[in-house]
Design a protein around this motif. Structure first.
Motif, PDB file in Angstrom:
ATOM      1  N   MET A 105      33.045 -46.872 -71.219  1.00 46.76           N
ATOM      2  CA  MET A 105      33.796 -47.273 -72.407  1.00 46.76           C
ATOM      3  C   MET A 105      34.456 -48.635 -72.205  1.00 46.76           C
ATOM      4  N   THR A 106      34.995 -48.864 -71.013  1.00 50.04           N
ATOM      5  CA  THR A 106      35.643 -50.157 -70.740  1.00 50.04           C
ATOM      6  C   THR A 106      34.629 -51.288 -70.764  1.00 50.04           C
TER       7      THR A 106
ATOM      8  N   ARG B   3      35.644 -46.637 -81.034  1.00 48.85           N
ATOM      9  CA  ARG B   3      36.923 -46.911 -80.380  1.00 48.85           C
ATOM     10  C   ARG B   3      37.335 -48.364 -80.586  1.00 48.85           C
TER      11      ARG B   3
ATOM     12  N   PRO C 144      35.616 -37.949 -66.847  1.00 44.64           N
ATOM     13  CA  PRO C 144      36.590 -38.927 -67.364  1.00 44.64           C
ATOM     14  C   PRO C 144      36.483 -40.296 -66.713  1.00 44.64           C
ATOM     15  N   LYS C 145      36.299 -40.328 -65.387  1.00 44.96           N
ATOM     16  CA  LYS C 145      36.215 -41.608 -64.694  1.00 44.96           C
ATOM     17  C   LYS C 145      34.951 -42.364 -65.081  1.00 44.96           C
TER      18      LYS C 145
ATOM     19  N   VAL D 212      40.857 -40.884 -77.033  1.00 51.49           N
ATOM     20  CA  VAL D 212      40.404 -40.785 -75.642  1.00 51.49           C
ATOM     21  C   VAL D 212      40.220 -39.323 -75.244  1.00 51.49           C
TER      22      VAL D 212
ATOM     23  N   GLU E  89      35.029 -43.471 -68.836  1.00 53.55           N
ATOM     24  CA  GLU E  89      35.930 -44.589 -69.107  1.00 53.55           C
ATOM     25  C   GLU E  89      35.389 -45.884 -68.521  1.00 53.55           C
ATOM     26  N   LYS E  90      34.630 -45.802 -67.421  1.00 50.48           N
ATOM     27  CA  LYS E  90      33.965 -47.010 -66.920  1.00 50.48           C
ATOM     28  C   LYS E  90      32.995 -47.554 -67.957  1.00 50.48           C
TER      29      LYS E  90
ATOM     30  N   ILE F 254      36.677 -37.509 -73.991  1.00 54.84           N
ATOM     31  CA  ILE F 254      36.542 -36.902 -72.660  1.00 54.84           C
ATOM     32  C   ILE F 254      36.108 -35.453 -72.759  1.00 54.84           C
TER      33      ILE F 254
END
Length: 501
Positions: A52-53, A250, A45-46, A290, A49-50, A294
């Motif tokens: 994805m961001t 997204r 997840p971490k 999200v 999301e890095k 994940i």
């Protein structure tokens, strides 16, 4: 006596079952591997999301470019054309290739917007709302598939237009070929914008339905994606393809939610209280997206023994595109590079957002024009700040991945078109389908960085099969085998296939 023996045997068995032991350290490697898999799933997840961001802000940068810098670049190009008779023709080109592409993009946006003004959004909304729930569910799924197909082929159409307009031509009659390519690009952008409009309208109907059953069904459809992808074989390149597609999906969903909120706020006379009514549904859509990403990536990496560090490699590859587009010898615009990487083409989505905003917001009086001007200046400020932060972050990622030397390599077309002549060489076919002489002992023509070791991701299982199958054959057959593609060489990520060969 036999009864006592049976009793004692039963007691001994039960005692043994209660007191028997085992030693996990005898199989230390197995349990260590299982523990690492758990840690990898917890890290997904971490790390995801890095990525994805970072990818979200890359898409935002390309999206804001259409509203902020593209109009200014078009104006500068047109001013050059107007002032050319006064200044004189100093070079062989009227406009630079980048300026030609900017003017074409501007004309495409203007023509498509004039065509979109004849599309009645309200009539489309009531037409879709009159359909049954199950029919709307099927329509929404069909629209998602059609959007991927349009994105896959759309950038090819735009690239064909740009190259036809800028390629060196010997005869003036060759410029006529730009006209059919231009109208084909206008037709594509218009149809893709209509497709996204229908998709946004369907989502708007789901938001405004009384029992929210349609919205629930549409969100549960995301979890079907887990079944279709988790239990398939994935390599690093395939996971990179899926990650880029998820970033694009997204970001597109965020823009669709923005359009839905704008249309609903207009219907309620921009009452801020209605925004809190929409907030739970918007949050449900984002949370489901999200959660699906994940779970999907966690189990894909688990089943295929892929480390969570691979997302750092993906982030470095995307950062490399941004940094290389800022160089003097760049051969593509960054927005086009994002389109090829992620399948995200900003022109249709930007066209739809302009159409919705202009129909939802009424501009009357000098104060309204001042507000629009201030809003435009704020968008330019946001675009510049976002670009500066992205460029600095991308340089850090590229430096950490030891990819600085790749920045000074010539474009792929120049590399692939230069043969290395040597005697006793092996004939191979390069990326542009031209034969090239390659030898075992010859050194590479251009320097390569250490990033090649992790950016090239071969399938070990397939390699073992090929080696075992060719044990009785000559070594030349292995030399002629086509190597796996580098992450930086893979263009289109909207293809729905599972493998990249």
């Amino acid at each position: 006596l036999s009864v006592m023996e049976v009793y004692l045997s039963l007691v001994r068995f039960i005692t043994t079952e209660l007191t028997r032991g085992y030693f996990l350290e005898h199989n230390e490697a197995k349990y260590t591997e299982r523990r690492e898999r758990v840690y990898t799933c917890l890290r997904i997840p971490k790390e995801l999301e890095k990525l994805m961001t970072f990818g979200f802000f890359l898409c935002l940068d390309a999206f804001l470019y259409v509203f902020t810098l593209l109009p200014l670049r078009v104006i500068l190009a047109l001013l050059r054309l107007l002032t050319l008779p006064c200044c004189g023709l100093s070079g062989s080109r009227l406009l630079q290739p980048a300026q030609v592409c900017d003017v074409l993009k501007g004309f495409i946006m203007v023509l498509c917007y004039s065509m979109m003004s004849y599309v009645d959004y309200a009539m489309m909304y009531h037409l879709i709302r009159g359909q049954s729930v199950i029919k709307l569910y099927i329509i929404y799924n069909m629209l998602e598939v059609a959007d991927r197909l349009f994105s896959s082929f759309g950038q090819d159409i735009l690239d064909a237009l740009y190259w036809t307009a800028t390629e060196p031509k010997e005869k003036k009659r060759a410029h006529i070929g730009v006209i059919p390519h231009f109208f084909m690009a206008v037709l594509y952008v218009f149809l893709h914008a209509i497709l996204i409009m229908v998709q946004a309208t369907t989502l708007n109907v789901a938001f405004n339905s009384h029992n929210k059953s349609l919205l629930t069904i549409m969100m549960s459809n995301n979890f079907v994606e887990i079944k279709g992808s988790v239990f398939k074989k994935f390599e690093k390149n395939n996971l990179f393809q899926m990650s880029n597609s998820d970033i694009k999906e997204r970001f597109t969903n965020y823009i669709l939610l923005l359009i839905v909120c704008l249309r609903n706020m207009e219907q309620f006379s921009w009452n801020p209280d209605h925004l809190w009514v929409l907030f739970p549904d918007v949050l449900m859509v984002i949370a489901s997206e999200v959660a699906v990403d994940i779970v999907k990536h966690a189990f894909i990496t688990k089943f295929n023994d892929i480390s969570a560090d691979v997302y750092g490699e993906y982030r470095a590859s995307l950062a490399f595109d941004l940094v290389s587009s800022r160089q003097k010898n760049a051969y593509t615009d960054y927005s086009d590079s994002v389109s090829r990487r992620m399948g995200f083409i900003p022109l249709p989505l930007a066209l739809l957002l302009i159409r919705v905003v202009t129909s939802s917001v009424k501009i009357q009086g000098s104060l309204s024009f001042m507000c629009v001007l201030l809003f435009y200046m704020g968008m330019i400020t946001l675009k510049v700040l976002n670009s500066i932060v992205l460029l600095g972050t991308s340089c850090v990622f590229v430096k950490e991945a030891n990819m600085e030397e790749k920045l000074f390599d010539p474009p792929p077309s120049a590399v692939s078109s230069q043969p290395v002549a040597d005697k006793g060489g092996v004939l191979q076919v390069s990326d542009n389908s031209q034969p090239t002489i390659i030898t075992e002992s010859s050194a590479p023509a251009f320097p390569k960085s250490d990033s090649d070791t992790f950016l090239t991701t071969p399938d070990e299982e397939d390699d073992d099969k090929i080696i075992n199958a060719n044990t009785g054959l000559e070594g030349d057959s292995l030399k002629n085998r086509t190597p796996k593609k580098d992450l930086l060489e893979i263009d289109r990520f909207t293809i729905c296939g599972n493998r990249i060969d």
